[in-house]
Design an enzyme around this catalytic site. Structure first.
Site, PDB file in Angstrom:
ATOM      1  N   ASP A 124      42.443  41.042  42.327  1.00 22.96           N
ATOM      2  CA  ASP A 124      41.001  40.800  42.365  1.00 22.96           C
ATOM      3  C   ASP A 124      40.563  39.810  41.283  1.00 22.96           C
ATOM      4  O   ASP A 124      39.389  39.422  41.254  1.00 22.96           O
ATOM      5  CB  ASP A 124      40.237  42.115  42.182  1.00 22.96           C
ATOM      6  CG  ASP A 124      40.435  43.064  43.352  1.00 22.96           C
ATOM      7  OD1 ASP A 124      40.316  42.615  44.499  1.00 22.96           O
ATOM      8  OD2 ASP A 124      40.728  44.253  43.111  1.00 22.96           O
ATOM      9  N   ASP A 125      41.476  39.427  40.419  1.00 22.84           N
ATOM     10  CA  ASP A 125      41.138  38.530  39.317  1.00 22.84           C
ATOM     11  C   ASP A 125      40.994  37.092  39.821  1.00 22.84           C
ATOM     12  O   ASP A 125      41.894  36.551  40.483  1.00 22.84           O
ATOM     13  CB  ASP A 125      42.236  38.601  38.251  1.00 22.84           C
ATOM     14  CG  ASP A 125      41.895  37.802  37.021  1.00 22.84           C
ATOM     15  OD1 ASP A 125      41.299  38.368  36.093  1.00 22.84           O
ATOM     16  OD2 ASP A 125      42.205  36.586  36.983  1.00 22.84           O
ATOM     17  N   PHE A 126      39.873  36.458  39.481  1.00 21.19           N
ATOM     18  CA  PHE A 126      39.613  35.089  39.936  1.00 21.19           C
ATOM     19  C   PHE A 126      40.705  34.134  39.462  1.00 21.19           C
ATOM     20  O   PHE A 126      41.187  33.290  40.230  1.00 21.19           O
ATOM     21  CB  PHE A 126      38.253  34.624  39.417  1.00 21.19           C
ATOM     22  CG  PHE A 126      37.912  33.204  39.790  1.00 21.19           C
ATOM     23  CD1 PHE A 126      37.232  32.928  40.958  1.00 21.19           C
ATOM     24  CD2 PHE A 126      38.280  32.141  38.966  1.00 21.19           C
ATOM     25  CE1 PHE A 126      36.920  31.606  41.314  1.00 21.19           C
ATOM     26  CE2 PHE A 126      37.977  30.829  39.308  1.00 21.19           C
ATOM     27  CZ  PHE A 126      37.301  30.562  40.490  1.00 21.19           C
TER      28      PHE A 126
END
Length: 222
Positions: free
Chosen positions: A166-168
């Site tokens: 989920d980390d950009f």
């Protein structure tokens, strides 16, 4: 004590083995060769301290967060980091004067309460719990989500096989490395990343570096 900042000794992860494994990937291998050795070095903190610091940094510039933390620590002279019991005994007005918002005060108090109650384990206690068990357990705390726990797993506990899809920055790193027009969806990246086990934390580190390098036009994926 819940707020102890003692750093238990633990053998460092051999990231050279991770690099050897990741170089086999046709896309990530180029990133490994371009970036060089993995220099990921977790900071050995108690989970309680790491979670409070994470809350302080949420949606705030790094320097501002450190200034707020500095004022917070100054409330508790004689402690490298205040024990949870002392935080719970501190008036909300004093915490507000440090610069914490009401929502962050509520989250910090919840972390302290869950630490005193035993939900937040010590580093020693974490050793008996799997990554997913810790994510499920700590995500129940106010203000703490899956991503926050994944950062704790990587940067505090030194777990070697965590991929925060989920980390950009992680998704952007893969977009850059693979030469894609758009970032992959988290589920798609999770499937791709299965081949990187048991070194997915190192893979995330390399993808962060690739995203950073792309900003400086210093990484050439092809």
């Amino acid at each position: 004590m819940a707020g102890s900042t003692a750093r238990p000794r633990r053998q460092a992860v051999d990231w050279t083995a991770a690099a050897r494994h990741l170089r086999r990937d046709p896309v990530l291998g180029r990133v490994v060769r371009e970036i060089g050795p993995c220099t990921l070095r977790p900071v050995r903190r108690e989970p309680y301290e790491a979670l409070v610091r994470a809350i302080a940094h949420q949606q705030v510039h790094g320097r501002a967060a450190e200034a707020i933390l500095g004022r917070f620590l100054a409330l508790f002279p004689g402690h490298a980091f205040p024990p949870a019991e002392l935080v719970l005994a501190t008036e909300a007005t004093a915490l507000r004067a440090c610069g914490f918002s009401q929502s962050k005060i509520a989250a910090i108090r919840d972390i302290a309460e869950k630490t005193v109650g035993g939900l937040v384990p010590s580093r020693r206690g974490c050793a008996r719990l799997s990554d997913e068990a810790l994510i499920e357990r700590l995500s129940a705390i106010r203000g703490v989500g899956r991503w926050t726990v994944e950062m704790l797993l990587i940067f505090t506990l030194g777990r070697p096989d965590v991929l925060p899809v989920d980390d950009f920055g992680v998704r952007e790193g893969w977009r850059v490395a693979a030469g894609l027009e758009a970032q992959p969806k988290p589920k798609a990246l999770a499937a791709i990343g299965e081949a990187w086990a048991p070194w997915r934390s190192a893979a995330a580190w390399y993808l962060w570096r690739a995203a950073d390098a792309a900003k400086r036009s210093a990484f050439r994926p092809q």
